[in-house]
Scaffold this motif. Structure first.
Motif, mmCIF file in Angstrom:
data_model
loop_
_atom_site.group_PDB
_atom_site.id
_atom_site.type_symbol
_atom_site.label_atom_id
_atom_site.label_comp_id
_atom_site.label_asym_id
_atom_site.label_seq_id
_atom_site.Cartn_x
_atom_site.Cartn_y
_atom_site.Cartn_z
ATOM 1 N N ARG A 188 -43.884 -75.228 -12.256
ATOM 2 C CA ARG A 188 -43.301 -74.145 -13.052
ATOM 3 C C ARG A 188 -42.308 -74.690 -14.082
ATOM 4 O O ARG A 188 -41.433 -73.973 -14.564
ATOM 5 C CB ARG A 188 -42.647 -73.084 -12.155
ATOM 6 N N SER A 189 -42.464 -75.961 -14.383
ATOM 7 C CA SER A 189 -41.636 -76.626 -15.380
ATOM 8 C C SER A 189 -42.241 -77.997 -15.643
ATOM 9 O O SER A 189 -43.091 -78.467 -14.875
ATOM 10 C CB SER A 189 -40.201 -76.786 -14.867
ATOM 11 N N ALA A 190 -41.809 -78.646 -16.697
ATOM 12 C CA ALA A 190 -42.184 -80.039 -16.915
ATOM 13 C C ALA A 190 -41.275 -80.931 -16.084
ATOM 14 O O ALA A 190 -40.115 -80.581 -15.828
ATOM 15 C CB ALA A 190 -42.061 -80.398 -18.391
ATOM 16 N N PRO A 191 -41.758 -82.093 -15.641
ATOM 17 C CA PRO A 191 -40.889 -83.021 -14.917
ATOM 18 C C PRO A 191 -39.893 -83.688 -15.867
ATOM 19 O O PRO A 191 -40.023 -83.576 -17.093
ATOM 20 C CB PRO A 191 -41.875 -84.046 -14.347
ATOM 21 N N ASP A 192 -38.943 -84.396 -15.300
ATOM 22 C CA ASP A 192 -38.016 -85.178 -16.129
ATOM 23 C C ASP A 192 -38.695 -86.441 -16.656
ATOM 24 O O ASP A 192 -38.533 -86.796 -17.819
ATOM 25 C CB ASP A 192 -36.776 -85.558 -15.322
ATOM 26 N N TRP A 193 -39.435 -87.098 -15.773
ATOM 27 C CA TRP A 193 -40.204 -88.286 -16.148
ATOM 28 C C TRP A 193 -41.669 -88.065 -15.807
ATOM 29 O O TRP A 193 -41.983 -87.478 -14.758
ATOM 30 C CB TRP A 193 -39.735 -89.511 -15.364
ATOM 31 N N LEU A 194 -42.543 -88.538 -16.671
ATOM 32 C CA LEU A 194 -43.977 -88.601 -16.395
ATOM 33 C C LEU A 194 -44.349 -90.075 -16.459
ATOM 34 O O LEU A 194 -44.316 -90.689 -17.534
ATOM 35 C CB LEU A 194 -44.768 -87.776 -17.408
ATOM 36 N N MET A 209 -49.527 -84.349 -25.701
ATOM 37 C CA MET A 209 -50.066 -83.211 -26.446
ATOM 38 C C MET A 209 -50.038 -81.956 -25.584
ATOM 39 O O MET A 209 -49.646 -80.875 -26.040
ATOM 40 C CB MET A 209 -51.514 -83.506 -26.872
ATOM 41 N N GLY A 210 -50.432 -82.095 -24.325
ATOM 42 C CA GLY A 210 -50.458 -80.948 -23.431
ATOM 43 C C GLY A 210 -49.083 -80.372 -23.160
ATOM 44 O O GLY A 210 -48.888 -79.148 -23.203
ATOM 45 N N PHE A 211 -48.124 -81.230 -22.893
ATOM 46 C CA PHE A 211 -46.762 -80.741 -22.658
ATOM 47 C C PHE A 211 -46.209 -80.021 -23.892
ATOM 48 O O PHE A 211 -45.576 -78.957 -23.777
ATOM 49 C CB PHE A 211 -45.836 -81.901 -22.275
ATOM 50 N N LYS A 219 -44.678 -71.844 -21.901
ATOM 51 C CA LYS A 219 -44.985 -72.112 -20.497
ATOM 52 C C LYS A 219 -43.943 -73.006 -19.843
ATOM 53 O O LYS A 219 -43.856 -73.078 -18.614
ATOM 54 C CB LYS A 219 -46.364 -72.771 -20.385
ATOM 55 N N CYS A 220 -43.200 -73.744 -20.646
ATOM 56 C CA CYS A 220 -42.100 -74.564 -20.118
ATOM 57 C C CYS A 220 -41.037 -74.696 -21.201
ATOM 58 O O CYS A 220 -41.331 -74.540 -22.394
ATOM 59 C CB CYS A 220 -42.595 -75.944 -19.663
ATOM 60 N N ARG A 221 -39.808 -74.976 -20.791
ATOM 61 C CA ARG A 221 -38.701 -75.025 -21.745
ATOM 62 C C ARG A 221 -38.360 -76.432 -22.197
ATOM 63 O O ARG A 221 -37.684 -76.604 -23.206
ATOM 64 C CB ARG A 221 -37.460 -74.390 -21.106
ATOM 65 N N ARG A 222 -38.781 -77.424 -21.430
ATOM 66 C CA ARG A 222 -38.411 -78.787 -21.762
ATOM 67 C C ARG A 222 -39.639 -79.678 -21.807
ATOM 68 O O ARG A 222 -40.742 -79.270 -21.427
ATOM 69 C CB ARG A 222 -37.424 -79.334 -20.728
ATOM 70 N N LEU A 223 -39.428 -80.916 -22.237
ATOM 71 C CA LEU A 223 -40.497 -81.912 -22.292
ATOM 72 C C LEU A 223 -40.052 -83.139 -21.494
ATOM 73 O O LEU A 223 -38.866 -83.465 -21.455
ATOM 74 C CB LEU A 223 -40.777 -82.320 -23.740
#
Length: 362
Positions: A188-194, A209-211, A219-223
């Motif tokens: 329900r959010s982007a992670p801090d690190w991918l 691109m997806g994020f 759909k999410c507030r951060r990257l």
């Protein structure tokens, strides 16, 4: 465990990536969807790895090894083959270190198309080669590395009626970006690190691109910061120049001149991420750790995302959420598992109670 959500579904089952994320993909009502119901792979919390990082960091593995042909390549291939069929193609071609060949062959078979696969002779794990052959591809092994093979297939597709389905094909990255969608849908959010393996550099580009698209859609507030990892013997993005003779036990990322070089650099820069190299020794340590303590059997190239995280663990912000992308199944490369296991087979044991108990340490 984090649940996998199923957005945009009109069925009571997972319909494959194109139908699940149709509004985010370059398809129309006339696109013939070629699918093996890829995607919807689990996001698995890995407590043993998180404990090594410490400081309240949460670590998850995006287990894309559970795609139909055992790797993340299926995400891009469903779209690339569907669009090739829409455009009237009867044959496709790819250069491959293994996973692309398996995926291209499977989806081409599904679409009733011929697949031609060009591989570097002696540098493809047997599990992947077996898949391509049984799916019906024409496999051609050349004297040279992946970069040589890629140049050959580019030339062939430019001069003959066969569609290139390497990640130079833009539809490949469009499909692969759905991995980022699923991560956000689950957390329900982007992670801090991918944290992600980098070979030909298409996947890190696609995830970014997806994020970005998901954030634009609300759909999410951060990257996340995109943390890409390459094997020390095949680390052109770390070194800032192509590697003429890449070498690593992680065959899937044994690539010296990534096709998506510029896109990957842009993703790292825009996300304030970076590229780092990891030794084969550390890759194998993470490979064994994932299997022995988390029950996750992946190929060596996949383990580099975890190895890289552990290498940089002191730099992970306290309380952060980290997702490590695991790209390919361990059964792709059974020789590596057998040769680098800490536990060999105890053979020629007499089939009686006393002998068995002794071997077992009782």
């Amino acid at each position: 465990m984090v649940a996998i959500l199923t957005p945009n579904l009109t069925h009571n089952y997972w319909p494959g990536l194109i139908e699940a994320y149709r509004s985010f993909l370059p398809v129309s009502s006339s696109t013939p969807v070629v699918t093996l119901l890829e995607g919807n792979t689990p996001l698995i919390p890995v407590s043993a790895i998180a404990s090594q990082v410490g400081r309240g960091v949460k670590v998850y593995v995006k287990f894309d090894s559970l795609n139909p042909t055992g790797s993340f390549k299926d995400r891009g291939m469903t779209l690339a083959i569907s669009k090739a069929k829409e455009e009237g193609a009867e044959a496709v071609i790819c250069a491959s270190t293994g996973n692309t060949s398996a995926s291209a062959a499977a989806y081409a078979s599904r679409a009733g198309m011929q697949a031609f696969v060009i591989i570097p002779e002696g540098y493809v794990a047997l599990g992947k080669l077996a898949q391509a052959l049984l799916y019906g591809a024409q496999v051609i092994a050349i004297k040279g590395n992946f970069d040589t093979a890629l140049q050959i297939v580019r030339d062939i597709s430019a001069n003959y009626p066969v569609t290139l389905v390497n990640s130079l094909n833009p539809y490949r990255l469009e499909g692969q970006k759905t991995g980022a969608f699923e991560v956000v849908d689950s957390l329900r959010s982007a992670p801090d690190w991918l944290c992600i393996p980098v070979g030909n550099a298409g996947n890190i580009s696609a995830y970014w691109m997806g994020f970005c698209q998901y954030r634009e859609a609300g759909k999410c507030r951060r990257l996340p910061q995109m943390m890409g990892f390459q094997a020390a013997g095949a680390a052109p993005l770390v070194q800032g120049k192509p590697v003429a003779a890449p070498e690593t036990i992680a065959t899937a990322i044994r690539i010296g001149n990534p096709a998506s070089w510029d896109k990957a650099i842009a993703a790292a820069n825009a996300s304030k991420g970076e590229f780092n190299s990891v030794t084969d020794e550390d890759i194998l340590a993470a490979y064994r750790l994932l299997a022995s303590q988390e029950g996750i059997f992946c190929e060596p190239a996949s383990a580099i995302s975890v190895a890289g995280l552990l290498q940089l663990k002191e730099r992970v912000p306290s309380g952060a959420t980290v997702v490590c992308v695991v790209t390919g199944n361990g059964l792709k490369d059974p020789d590596c598992a057998i040769n680098h296991s800490k536990n060999g087979v105890k053979s020629s044991v007499a089939p009686d109670l006393e002998a068995m108990a002794k071997v077992m340490g009782f």
